[in-house]
Design an enzyme around this catalytic site. Sequence first.
Site, PDB file in Angstrom:
ATOM      1  CG  ASP A 183      -9.550  19.965 -19.658  1.00 38.01           C
ATOM      2  OD1 ASP A 183      -8.653  19.288 -20.483  1.00 38.01           O
ATOM      3  OD2 ASP A 183      -9.884  19.474 -18.646  1.00 38.01           O
TER       4      ASP A 183
ATOM      5  CB  THR B 112     -11.009  14.690 -19.703  1.00 34.98           C
ATOM      6  OG1 THR B 112     -10.272  14.436 -21.008  1.00 34.98           O
ATOM      7  CG2 THR B 112     -11.473  13.508 -19.000  1.00 34.98           C
TER       8      THR B 112
ATOM      9  CD  GLU C 286      -6.380   0.033 -15.949  1.00 38.92           C
ATOM     10  OE1 GLU C 286      -6.310   0.392 -14.779  1.00 38.92           O
ATOM     11  OE2 GLU C 286      -5.576  -0.502 -16.931  1.00 38.92           O
TER      12      GLU C 286
ATOM     13  CG  PHE D 175      -0.782   1.658 -21.782  1.00 41.32           C
ATOM     14  CD1 PHE D 175      -1.557   1.418 -22.688  1.00 41.32           C
ATOM     15  CD2 PHE D 175      -0.303   2.921 -21.910  1.00 41.32           C
ATOM     16  CE1 PHE D 175      -1.781   1.825 -23.648  1.00 41.32           C
ATOM     17  CE2 PHE D 175      -0.535   3.705 -22.937  1.00 41.32           C
ATOM     18  CZ  PHE D 175      -1.136   3.442 -23.769  1.00 41.32           C
TER      19      PHE D 175
ATOM     20  CB  THR E 280      -8.273  17.564 -25.433  1.00 48.34           C
ATOM     21  OG1 THR E 280      -8.338  16.348 -24.696  1.00 48.34           O
ATOM     22  CG2 THR E 280      -8.187  17.573 -26.952  1.00 48.34           C
TER      23      THR E 280
ATOM     24  CG  ASP F 122      -8.840  12.531 -24.787  1.00 47.80           C
ATOM     25  OD1 ASP F 122      -7.883  12.326 -23.921  1.00 47.80           O
ATOM     26  OD2 ASP F 122     -10.155  12.565 -24.555  1.00 47.80           O
TER      27      ASP F 122
ATOM     28  NE  ARG G 159      -2.044  12.065 -30.131  1.00 45.86           N
ATOM     29  CZ  ARG G 159      -1.684  11.545 -31.418  1.00 45.86           C
ATOM     30  NH1 ARG G 159      -0.705  12.033 -32.042  1.00 45.86           N
ATOM     31  NH2 ARG G 159      -2.027  10.577 -31.710  1.00 45.86           N
TER      32      ARG G 159
ATOM     33  CG  ASP H 234     -11.837  18.887 -14.695  1.00 43.39           C
ATOM     34  OD1 ASP H 234     -10.786  18.928 -15.585  1.00 43.39           O
ATOM     35  OD2 ASP H 234     -11.923  17.792 -14.518  1.00 43.39           O
TER      36      ASP H 234
ATOM     37  CG  ASN I 130      -4.766  18.552 -17.027  1.00 42.68           C
ATOM     38  OD1 ASN I 130      -5.352  18.906 -16.275  1.00 42.68           O
ATOM     39  ND2 ASN I 130      -4.748  17.915 -18.080  1.00 42.68           N
TER      40      ASN I 130
END
Lengths: 1250, 364
Positions: free
Chosen positions: A562, A564, A684, A725, A865, A867, A995, A1021, A1024
């Site tokens: 993974d 992140t 954020e 968003f 990932t 991302d 993705r 970690d 998911n």
Amino acid sequence: MSSGKPLLSTSEPSSATSPHHRRHSSLTIGSLGRLCHNTSISSSVTDGSQHSNLSDHNDELEDELEEFDEDISPLGGALRNSVECPAYLRTRKKFKPVDLQLQLPLPERKLLVSWGGVTDPQHVWSMREVSGASSQAVSSGIQDYLNKSQRSERFLQISMQLKENLTHHDNPRLIHINDPKRTNDNFEYSGNEIRTSKYTFLNFLPKNLFIQFHRVAYLYFLAIAALNQLPPLAVFGRTVSLVPLLFVLTVTAVKDGYEDWRRHRSDRNENNREALVLQSGKFHPKRWKKLQSGEVVKICSDETIPCDMVLLNTSDPSGIAYIQTMNLDGESNLKTRYARQETNKLVLDGTIISGVITCEQPNRNIYEFTANLEIKGQRYPLSQSNIILRGCQLKNTEWAIGVVVYAGKDTKAMLNSAMSPAKRSRLETYMNRETFWLSVFLLIMCLVVAIGMGLWLNTHKNQLDTLPYYRKIYFDKKKFGEKYKYYGIPMETFFSFLSSIIVFQIMIPISLYITMELVRLGQSYFMIGDRHMYDSSSDSRFQCRSLNINEDLGQIRYVFSDKTGTLTENKMEFRKASVWGKQYGSTLSVDGTGDTNVGAEAVLEGRRTWKLKSEITPDSELLKLLHNDLSGDERIAAQEFFLTLAACNTVIPIATQSPSSSDTDSTLRASYGIVDYQGESPDEQALVAAASAYGYTLYERTSGHIVVDVNGEKLRLVVLGLHEFDSVRKRMSVVIRFPNDSVKVLVKGADTSMFSILKRDHPDDNHTKHATQSHLNEYSSEGLRTLVVASRDLTGEELVEWQSTYEDASTSLTDRSIKLRQTAALIECDLTLLGATAIEDKLQEGVPEAIESLRQAGIKVWVLTGDKQETAISIGLSCKLLTADMEQIIINGTSESECRKFLCDAKAKYCVKSANSCDQISVWRQNTESDYLEIPLGTKLSSLQQQHAGQEEGASFGPLALIIDGNSLVYILEKDLESELFDLATSCKVVLCCRVAPLQKAGIVDLIKCRSDDMTLAIGDGANDVSMIQMADVGVGICGQEGRQAVMASDFAMGQFRFLKRLLLVHGHWNYQRIGYLVLYNFYRNAVFVLMLFWYILYTAFSTTSALTDWSSVFYSVLYTSLPTIVVGILDKDLSHKTLLKYPKLYSAGYRQESYNMSLFWITMLDMLWQSLVLFYVPLFTYRDSTIDIWSMGSLWTIAVVILVNMHLAMDIQRWVVITHISLWGSISITYSCMVVLDSIPVFPNYGLV
Amino acid sequence: MKEDDPTVLKAEYSPSDGWRLTKIESSPEELTRVDEAEEKFTQQELPACKPILTPGLVITTLISIGIIFVPIGLGSLSASEHVVEIVDRYDDACIPSNGDDEAAKRERLSFIQNAKTNKTCIRNLVVPKKMKHPIHVYYQLDNFYQNHRRYVKSRSDRQYRSPGSEGDTKTCAPESEVDDHRPIVPCGLIAWSLFNDTYGISTKDNPILINKKDIAWPSDKNSKFGSNVYPKNFQKQDPVGGGKLNESLPLSEQEDLLVWMRTAALPNFRKLYGRIETDLEADEKITVVIQNNYNTYSFDSKKQLVLSTTTWIGGKNDFLGKAYISVGGTCLFLAIAFILTYVIKPRPLGDPAYLSWNLNSATR
């Protein structure tokens, strides 16, 4: 539509409430989404948020699915494929209502949302463009598809009818609030008492034995012992034959019993905790185990929630409660839950609460809850956001009142506490193959004995009656002529077959299983104790959660990681900013800025009253600019920039010191309050923290306004509206009314979506734009995550127009998401570019080095990932996964045919052979591997290398890297393309999947697992990654911020990714080499012994006499030779850890199966054969024609075999430590002393030998 | 790493969670030697010796094995050569009818089974070399499976040991009791088939005394067979399997029985009959008077009388010496071969070209 209409009011929670409230609710749902999914997995975020809505649709949809399937078949097929992982299937079976939803992975679900129109897209800004990107791509693809199919309207209808079905489907659970009696009247719901223990005092023995005998080895043991009880077969003493089995059973039973006793104890503690329960109008403490469904319970702050409850009321007037779900999913941030306004009011009014909750049957999905609440004839829907689960803790809320819906074993926490599936190591599987061969040997030997017996009887059949050593018949007058223990030649032959099985039983080394378990326990002791795998920053140790697969660590071929939280720290850090076309923060990483900073810092210090938990060193120039008294465009832009960062988000500030005290002391530096930010997105949080560092502290957020502390002055900003968003727009905006009544729109979003809506035709702006754009490119090439910030002023007319459409859109029942999007488009245009931010997703320490080592070790590292592609590639570059010389194959298909084309093109271009010529690939693989040779090359090798180089030049491509996105994977994971992907992917050095949804991760792991023999390891970690971790041969969990879900599912858990290097290269190598040797040695050890017995039987007229005493036979594998094997299995090292880490190439011995394979087994067996011959015949010839008696000879052989196998072991030991010496020489002397002891007990036939 | 981080971790086992590490807070000064040792243990850094098979080591080992083994072998060979052994097979010679046909066989059987026939048989032997006392007198039976399972099991050690467990004959079947349920002492097939040939040796009319004392194992005499257990009902019933026992002597005194009861390991075996305490000169003619009572004629067996001296390696057996010499010789040969390869075609220690994967890729 007709049936849908009345239901709409209930199916849409926010429709009945004020806009402010809705904003909250959407926020919450977003946060729930986060509950289950990692930040990096963007698509799953949206997933989660839709669970609650979707489950309503399922039942109806099930019926419709068949039809729908035809249209969606290309998709549906693909998806069903990807769903076919056991872990998921399990869930599916269990939870009927969720069934459909699980069957329809991502795209369909999204499709339901976008086309059903019942729900609004609760995409939270949490993911920035990253999260949106994937879902957008997927959902838009499906939308197009659906448009074509003209099914949309019909689909809408379906989804509208869904609510009704819940109530009369699948016998729902009825909970009468505050009326436990009635609740439990018709159906006895389980109480809140939990029992994690397996046994009770009474059933312990039978149940434990039953469970233990699930092991085939024990049954074999038992069968042998039973055989031995038959009179004609009693080879061993009857009791002796039972000893080993009884011993093993007792030891295991004692261990199980102790563990269960501990469980009993912890259960008792848990069950006896107390909670406040409403009894006759007042809250009284009651023990947890006495709680029942339907009771109303009050929880105070920081208390643990005793069971799953629907919130009725909280101390907060708007019904918010914050809970910490650390125990459940491990996420440490606070989640918000709501009491329904209706019940909240009711309870506040003091009315006696009564009503009925209709909810689904208990299930283990902690991200979903579907129920109806009926009060006074009115129905309100309840969802995930209204329930608090057992094991969570109430935080930041004074109290909360709820009604128990699931108690005890029905709670989601308990349903989820199942252990991860037991895995069996690869080596053990191979071992079974060899065990089969051993049984063949066993049978052959028994047959030889049996046939020999038959023949011998046949030739001597006339003499048998009188043969002094056989004497078939009785000579008593009474029994004269009767046969004594003689059943005819065929039967005798058969009996001799059986009894030889008994004699040779240890050919199949049963003790091996016990030995292996002990050895693994010892190995894990050392793995856990390894200081180099101890993460001192988080105080987390290495954990061995599964004791069965230690040796698999030495054979890993593929690592699926993974990103992140695994490769990166998941701690976002604000690194750089581009404000008004100027870049700041480039010096941040350089140390030399201290001096200038001090001044600026001092300026800031004086005014700041808030202190952040995480400190960011502000850039001095930027600070100067902010505090410059000169006014100018640039300064205004900078101020607005930070205001946007502070205001345009969904972060909740939590002050840990009461505001009043620090207000009064604001001039005193000593008493700073501490503000902690809780939010779904680390991005954020990083931005808000950054803004705070520059003096713009987000101080308070309520539904209607926010308070920003600008350099000590509190600025109260009214939030007029907030556009969350969403994946289509890829941006977020907030409409703010300033105290001076000016209204501004503050926007931040992905660069791709922002530049198109900026104000055009202004020369100055153009300059800024270009500058910013170049900065953005620079940032992203450094692997930073970028955001563009912009703003605009709203004129009065615009505001009015927007407000009316906004009002309309947000109360709209149909197509709300589309309407809101349109509304947003009204104001998100003509923006003034303020700047851009760059956030670093910090790589974990040592990641590039670890990846490099793993690669050198021949392990393929694949990164999966959530991302977006660009981020994934940039991270890939920064962690040295991708290198500049690599040829990147990028596959971004949006349809099946397109993907096929991409794959085929890539294959053709890079000459990848298809699976038919696997050898070719492996040769090629071999070649690429040899590139890593670090060792000094001999002449032989360098010529070899040149050859390789020549080959590669001929092929004219360098190492390949495959980058593929989740969207394409949806199509590709269909069967026929799967193999193409496999061919391509396995010939690539690096594979990056971006993705991807959690299930796709598992799908990819499965792809490799199914199509090759290579061992896979998944490391992750977050929640998911669970499916991937469970799918892979070895699952490793990182104990990071995202909690324990992954760790719970994993086989091994550790604190940092870089430990993987040590885990695999050092411990994996050791474990594999040790266990491999251990198994071979055990085979050898027992076979030598058995063969020695076999040779002797050939000298006893095939009667199964054993020269050894029964006790020697039993003790042989238990006492005489076991200790050294265990010690060697735990302590022996072929190479030091330094060598192993220095030359990662050494790891390849593992996946080449060099320590344990078929040919080694046969070599061992041949070795065993000649050793046993020597062992048997040397004493035989020495004592040929002598007076030696059977027991002396037996003792001689016993000693000889023990010395022989121990010396054999001694010669194979590579590293002698004190313990090895003690155990080895100790066992030999133990053998001597045991025999002396045994011989001095007069009962035994060999008494007095010594 | 070790210097930077003074934290000491201790692993503890708990059944629910497996091994766990707990941190022991201690300053570096508090690290005692015990802790250090423990640390080395947990980090698998215990001092160790790693034997590496360098050419020097291997050659030295081989040579030393050779040097030790060859002399031992030579010594045992010569010792074996010094043993003087007279082996005389008498089963064929001491029976009237020889031949392979059925009639001859039957005749042999009826001769041996008839208690009345005169079974005395005289054998004349020549001593080949001077035999120094003690000279052991053995009888040797071939193809007699004393190690057969049925045979080995058919005994009752308990009965032999104490008079109280006279009836403990369950394991002795089919030779456990006489018809009227009185137990046989000693029971079992082994005792029943007691060897009963006797030998009388004389030289030129001077009888040589065969000492039959202390031929059994002391442990058998002292504790395995009771000194107060007397034979009962032994060989009182047809068919008689072998020797009879003097009912007035306890079992522990019946040394012939004791020797016989210690079942042989192999189908061809010798058992000690007695010892001659005088020297026999070379070429001396000795006369052996054999009472050929024991029936080995019903199955293919041989009876031999063996007179043998002993040396430090026991009886006459060349095998051990040859084995030692061949192992030692092989070691020496290998040592020389290794030396030659080492001199002619040396290769550096730790040549990576011989690593398994390099070998693999070279062959492909």
